[in-house]
Write a protein that holds these residues in place. Structure first.
Motif, mmCIF file in Angstrom:
data_model
loop_
_atom_site.group_PDB
_atom_site.id
_atom_site.type_symbol
_atom_site.label_atom_id
_atom_site.label_comp_id
_atom_site.label_asym_id
_atom_site.label_seq_id
_atom_site.Cartn_x
_atom_site.Cartn_y
_atom_site.Cartn_z
ATOM 1 N N LEU A 119 0.834 -1.210 0.000
ATOM 2 C CA LEU A 119 0.000 0.000 0.000
ATOM 3 C C LEU A 119 0.866 1.256 0.000
ATOM 4 C CD1 LEU A 119 -2.649 -1.142 2.640
ATOM 5 C CD2 LEU A 119 -2.915 -1.092 0.147
ATOM 6 N N VAL A 120 1.971 1.208 0.721
ATOM 7 C CA VAL A 120 2.894 2.351 0.748
ATOM 8 C C VAL A 120 3.559 2.511 -0.618
ATOM 9 C CG1 VAL A 120 4.917 3.370 1.871
ATOM 10 C CG2 VAL A 120 3.249 2.092 3.233
ATOM 11 N N TYR A 121 3.975 1.407 -1.246
ATOM 12 C CA TYR A 121 4.552 1.496 -2.595
ATOM 13 C C TYR A 121 3.560 2.163 -3.543
ATOM 14 C CZ TYR A 121 7.129 -2.675 -0.825
ATOM 15 O OH TYR A 121 7.826 -3.591 -0.090
ATOM 16 N N ASP A 127 1.433 9.224 -6.015
ATOM 17 C CA ASP A 127 1.438 10.569 -5.439
ATOM 18 C C ASP A 127 2.824 11.198 -5.600
ATOM 19 O OD1 ASP A 127 1.373 12.882 -3.878
ATOM 20 O OD2 ASP A 127 0.275 11.931 -2.224
ATOM 21 N N PRO A 128 3.045 11.914 -6.702
ATOM 22 C CA PRO A 128 4.368 12.505 -6.955
ATOM 23 C C PRO A 128 4.837 13.435 -5.829
ATOM 24 C CG PRO A 128 2.964 12.711 -8.890
ATOM 25 C CD PRO A 128 2.101 12.192 -7.782
ATOM 26 N N THR A 133 8.648 14.557 -1.553
ATOM 27 C CA THR A 133 8.853 14.937 -0.152
ATOM 28 C C THR A 133 9.657 13.864 0.581
ATOM 29 O OG1 THR A 133 6.807 16.204 -0.104
ATOM 30 C CG2 THR A 133 7.669 15.484 2.020
ATOM 31 N N THR A 134 9.314 12.610 0.368
ATOM 32 C CA THR A 134 10.009 11.504 1.024
ATOM 33 C C THR A 134 11.452 11.420 0.541
ATOM 34 O OG1 THR A 134 7.898 10.335 1.168
ATOM 35 C CG2 THR A 134 9.883 9.044 1.534
ATOM 36 N N SER A 135 11.669 11.616 -0.736
ATOM 37 C CA SER A 135 13.018 11.600 -1.294
ATOM 38 C C SER A 135 13.863 12.746 -0.724
ATOM 39 C CB SER A 135 12.941 11.705 -2.819
ATOM 40 O OG SER A 135 14.226 11.736 -3.385
#
Length: 184
Positions: A119-121, A127-128, A133-135
């Motif tokens: 689900l996280v993948y 969601d770009p 943001t995570t990157s």
């Protein structure tokens, strides 16, 4: 994708592996360092898995070929730190890891149970803004805590006053050499 040494404890059980790295046309998983004992448990590897041998060389090329890094392992293992995760963060990869690793990586990773990982993948894939943001958090975390410019500051925090004084511009090289030698 993911990588680690080819030790059995670095890899999850068969049921966990097929849960967090599911057979699906939505995902392709590249895995480096999979032990043969792990591969031998399958009658047939999932068609969306690419299994690569462990590399003793730089893994930067492997990591740069991934979109997301996901690290789940045997329940018998608790990583003292998670160096392979740090390597992935340094390349700016969003990392999906077990919740206990939050003590090491704070908000630099996304945390999930193995059954929540797909689900996280999917969220990262669709969601770009979340992906970016995570990157960015991944790179910032590594720069702020492990960047080369951090070593001097960390060393000076733990150095004895006489050693710190040797680093100052007013200390002479010979005074520092004899002082350091006498301190052992």
């Amino acid at each position: 994708g993911r990588h680690s040494r080819p030790s059995a404890d670095k890899w999850p059980s068969l049921s966990v592996a097929t849960t967090c790295y599911p057979q699906s046309t939505d995902f392709a998983f590249r895995m480096m360092g999979v032990p043969q004992s792990f591969v031998d448990q399958f009658e047939e590897l999932p068609s969306n898995w690419q299994v690569l041998p462990f590399s003793k060389g730089p893994i930067s090329g492997f990591l740069q070929g991934l979109d997301i890094y996901s690290y789940f392992h045997s329940k018998a293992l608790i990583e003292a730190f998670g160096y392979c995760v740090l390597e992935a963060l340094a390349t700016g990869l969003p990392c999906v890891v077990p919740r206990y690793m939050e003590t090491s990586f704070s908000d630099a990773c996304l945390y999930a149970e193995p059954d929540e990982a797909p689900l996280v993948y999917e969220q990262l894939r669709t969601d770009p803004k979340l992906y970016e943001t995570t990157s960015r958090k991944a790179r910032t975390f590594v720069e702020e805590r492990f960047g080369l410019d951090q070593f001097t500051a960390k060393f000076e925090k733990i150095a004895e006053p006489s050693i710190a004084a040797c680093r100052s511009a007013s200390a002479s090289a010979s005074a520092c050499s004899s002082s350091a030698l006498s301190e052992g």
